[in-house]
Design an enzyme around this catalytic site. Structure first.
Site, PDB file in Angstrom:
ATOM      1  N   TRP A  11       0.807  -1.222   0.000  1.00 12.64           N
ATOM      2  CA  TRP A  11       0.000   0.000   0.000  1.00 12.64           C
ATOM      3  C   TRP A  11       0.846   1.280   0.000  1.00 12.64           C
ATOM      4  O   TRP A  11       0.422   2.313   0.526  1.00 12.64           O
ATOM      5  CB  TRP A  11      -0.969   0.005   1.183  1.00 12.64           C
ATOM      6  CG  TRP A  11      -1.812  -1.225   1.253  1.00 12.64           C
ATOM      7  CD1 TRP A  11      -2.857  -1.557   0.441  1.00 12.64           C
ATOM      8  CD2 TRP A  11      -1.706  -2.302   2.200  1.00 12.64           C
ATOM      9  NE1 TRP A  11      -3.396  -2.765   0.798  1.00 12.64           N
ATOM     10  CE2 TRP A  11      -2.703  -3.255   1.880  1.00 12.64           C
ATOM     11  CE3 TRP A  11      -0.861  -2.560   3.276  1.00 12.64           C
ATOM     12  CZ2 TRP A  11      -2.877  -4.438   2.600  1.00 12.64           C
ATOM     13  CZ3 TRP A  11      -1.025  -3.735   3.983  1.00 12.64           C
ATOM     14  CH2 TRP A  11      -2.024  -4.655   3.651  1.00 12.64           C
ATOM     15  N   HIS A  12       2.008   1.225  -0.616  1.00 13.67           N
ATOM     16  CA  HIS A  12       2.880   2.403  -0.672  1.00 13.67           C
ATOM     17  C   HIS A  12       2.949   2.969  -2.087  1.00 13.67           C
ATOM     18  O   HIS A  12       3.974   3.486  -2.509  1.00 13.67           O
ATOM     19  CB  HIS A  12       4.295   2.050  -0.186  1.00 13.67           C
ATOM     20  CG  HIS A  12       4.367   1.685   1.265  1.00 13.67           C
ATOM     21  ND1 HIS A  12       5.500   1.175   1.847  1.00 13.67           N
ATOM     22  CD2 HIS A  12       3.441   1.758   2.252  1.00 13.67           C
ATOM     23  CE1 HIS A  12       5.266   0.935   3.133  1.00 13.67           C
ATOM     24  NE2 HIS A  12       4.018   1.283   3.391  1.00 13.67           N
ATOM     25  N   TYR A  13       1.856   2.867  -2.823  1.00 13.83           N
ATOM     26  CA  TYR A  13       1.875   3.370  -4.196  1.00 13.83           C
ATOM     27  C   TYR A  13       1.948   4.895  -4.196  1.00 13.83           C
ATOM     28  O   TYR A  13       1.467   5.568  -3.285  1.00 13.83           O
ATOM     29  CB  TYR A  13       0.677   2.864  -4.990  1.00 13.83           C
ATOM     30  CG  TYR A  13      -0.674   3.063  -4.337  1.00 13.83           C
ATOM     31  CD1 TYR A  13      -1.415   4.205  -4.561  1.00 13.83           C
ATOM     32  CD2 TYR A  13      -1.212   2.088  -3.496  1.00 13.83           C
ATOM     33  CE1 TYR A  13      -2.653   4.385  -3.970  1.00 13.83           C
ATOM     34  CE2 TYR A  13      -2.445   2.247  -2.902  1.00 13.83           C
ATOM     35  CZ  TYR A  13      -3.160   3.407  -3.147  1.00 13.83           C
ATOM     36  OH  TYR A  13      -4.388   3.581  -2.552  1.00 13.83           O
ATOM     37  N   HIS A  14       2.575   5.431  -5.233  1.00 16.13           N
ATOM     38  CA  HIS A  14       2.850   6.865  -5.302  1.00 16.13           C
ATOM     39  C   HIS A  14       3.067   7.257  -6.754  1.00 16.13           C
ATOM     40  O   HIS A  14       3.116   6.406  -7.640  1.00 16.13           O
ATOM     41  CB  HIS A  14       4.080   7.221  -4.457  1.00 16.13           C
ATOM     42  CG  HIS A  14       5.295   6.393  -4.774  1.00 16.13           C
ATOM     43  ND1 HIS A  14       5.459   5.100  -4.306  1.00 16.13           N
ATOM     44  CD2 HIS A  14       6.396   6.645  -5.529  1.00 16.13           C
ATOM     45  CE1 HIS A  14       6.609   4.607  -4.735  1.00 16.13           C
ATOM     46  NE2 HIS A  14       7.195   5.521  -5.498  1.00 16.13           N
TER      47      HIS A  14
END
Length: 590
Positions: A524-527
């Site tokens: 859940w660290h999309y950027h």
């Protein structure tokens, strides 16, 4: 200046420069102005209301779109001096034990109803993911780990070191705590040290190579504290927070102006009623998008700021041809190994991290989640939230998930005794893109992350898996491993059935590469999508449009620290102070 959690200055650089009063240096409490609590101690902000009660037209100095990890501290800071409207498409996190209680972690993420605080999406890679739909954003859903970015990250971003430190500290007084490290996490910590992830840096928020214990947003009672808690530091007379307010378009005008100027937004409440909010007249008033790595580029496109050919294909009038909107999408790939334990283990989320020198981070979580649930759960690695590494990404269909959940529910409780050790790739180098599926702001856009497209990412994953193998075989970790289950056997147990990891002495590296590809999950660290230099300038102003900024993780070229939430909250505070400082300087020059 470096970014460090030690020897911090007592006064903000921006405050010293501009004379802006700092907010109170104490934790949020029920007696703070603008905050009431009910009989259960749940905060009730006097300035927070459902969007159905909003007027059809309203006016503010600042409109912040997205009450998430960046939007809450940003709005709270700007409200010190100016009127602020904060629009959040989700509801409140308060009073929902699936959000607030550590023992219920994963429940909110597994909720796929239209009113869920998380909105599930599946990338074109086939990896199941979630985006926040709740006040507090990702900080209301995540595993809670709190750690700062490195000094190098801050320098490369062009941030002022003293102001960064003060902004982190402002956040930490409210939401961060030292976790109680118990047996499983201690064994992982000692295993990391035994296999050479040195030195041991103790408990620290700092990003330093070696092994450390980081912070957590769960307090000593296992209660979550989120970015929404920072709204207690807002000026209650100058801020309005509207829940269930979905922004469909940013309004801009071009007549008599050198370039388009953002001046209002159109949003709908939960009943579908249309509302408009406009900026008050004034050259410094702004609309700020903080809708996240999916929401921010999506909203820019829906508002006519994006690649011309793509907007035309969706019959959207082009305000600015901005080809970089939606580009540079990244998600840190995660791979994990489940280790069944011969002895009971505590329930824990991420507490210990090994920051390696070869480009991966090693973390761990343990214990099955039985609290408040009728079925068994693997917590942050549960198929209920789409984390099904037993099948390659594009085979993780709803039917496959349902079958896995049914099997999980039939297992004996002893099968859930144990935990996961994970590795995630720093960066990553591989990037993808985001595009609109529809013109409906409630729909997920299409996003592709291209996991492991760059061979250097795959190489780092293999190194991370090798490190996990060493930790599993370490003396420190031996109490939590069945002696007849080698790391090699555990890899086979965790791999999907078509993958043959044996024999390891023949083509072992290729086998691990296949393991990485087939068991990849999200953390859940999309950027990306609105990156600095491509879509926004170093002050986060949208290129080609006046009075419009983007301030959130969509502007990142790579994810800060081992986990980004601390830096996203810091950025909201940091940029709020910077905007106030610059505006005060302009006002004083008149």
């Amino acid at each position: 200046m470096g970014v460090s959690s030690t020897s911090l200055p007592r006064l903000s650089f921006f405050a010293a420069l501009a004379g802006i009063l700092l907010f109170p240096r104490h934790s949020v409490c029920a007696s703070q102005k603008g905050t009431d609590t009910d009989t259960d101690g749940v905060p009730k902000y006097t300035f927070m209301q459902d969007a159905t009660s909003a007027p059809s037209i309203s006016y503010y100095d600042y409109i912040v779109i997205g009450g998430g990890t960046a939007g809450c501290p940003l709005a709270a800071t700007l409200s010190q001096n100016y009127s602020v409207l904060l629009l959040e498409r989700g509801g409140s996190p308060y009073g929902n034990p699936n959000i607030t209680d550590l023992g219920a972690f994963g429940e909110a993420l597994s909720d796929t109803s239209p009113t869920s605080p998380s909105q599930r999406f599946i990338s074109e890679d086939g990896v199941i993911n979630s985006r926040a739909r709740v006040l507090g954003g990702g900080s209301s859903l995540n595993a809670g780990f709190y750690t700062r970015a490195s000094p190098q990250y801050a320098r490369e971003a062009g941030w002022d070191g003293r102001a960064v430190n003060e902004s982190y500290e402002w956040v930490e007084r409210v939401v961060s705590f030292q976790p109680p490290v118990q047996q499983w996490q201690s064994a992982v910590r000692d295993g990391l040290l035994e296999v050479g992830v040195l030195p041991f840096n103790g408990f620290t928020y700092d990003h330093i190579n070696g092994t450390k214990i980081g912070g957590t947003i769960f307090d000593q009672y296992g209660h979550r504290h989120t970015a929404a808690d920072l709204l207690a530091l807002a000026n209650p007379t100058k801020i309005t927070v509207l829940l269930h307010a979905t922004v469909h378009r940013i309004l801009s005008r071009t007549k008599h102006t050198r370039k388009p100027v953002a001046h209002g937004v159109v949003f709908r409440d939960a009943l579908g009623t249309r509302h408009k909010a406009y900026l008050n007249r004034g050259p410094a008033n702004e609309i700020i998008v903080s809708a996240g790595a999916l929401g921010s580029p999506q909203l820019l496109m829906l508002s006519g700021v994006g690649p011309r050919h793509h907007l035309k294909a969706h019959n959207i009038s082009v305000v600015v041809d901005q080809p970089m909107v939606g580009r540079g999408m990244s998600d840190n790939p995660m791979n994990a190994i489940f280790i069944p334990s011969p002895v009971p283990v505590e329930l824990s989320l991420i507490q210990v991290v090994g920051i390696t020198n070869f480009g991966t981070y090693i973390e761990a979580a343990s214990g099955a989640n039985f609290a408040g649930t009728s079925t068994r759960d693997y917590g942050m690695f549960s198929p209920k939230i789409g984390q099904l590494s037993k099948l390659p990404p594009k085979q993780r269909t709803p039917e496959a998930l349902a079958e896995a959940i049914q099997l999980m529910d039939s297992l004996d409780q002893a099968a859930f005794r144990g935990g996961f050790i994970l590795e995630k790739v720093i960066g990553p180098i591989s990037t993808g893109h985001l595009e609109l599926r529809t013109r409906n702001a409630n729909d997920n856009p299409s996003v592709t992350f291209n996991y492991f497209q760059d061979p250097r990412d795959l190489e780092r994953c293999v190194q991370g898996i090798n490190m996990i193998e060493k930790i599993i075989e370490s003396k420190a970790f031996s109490p939590f491993k069945y002696q007849n289950l080698s790391a090699e056997v555990l890899l086979n147990m965790n791999a999907s059935s078509p993958v043959n990891l044996l024999p390891r002495h023949r083509n072992a590296s290729m086998s691990l590469e296949q393991f990485c590809r087939d068991t990849v999950m999200t953390i859940w660290h999309y950027h990306g999508g609105c990156q600095v230099g491509g879509v926004v300038d170093p002050d986060y102003k949208v290129l080609g449009v006046d009075a419009l900024r983007v301030i959130d993780g969509s502007t990142f070229n790579y994810s800060p620290g081992t986990n980004p939430q601390a830096t996203v909250m810091m950025l909201g505070r940091y940029m709020g102070l910077k905007i106030l400082t610059e505006r005060l300087a302009v006002d004083e020059s008149k």
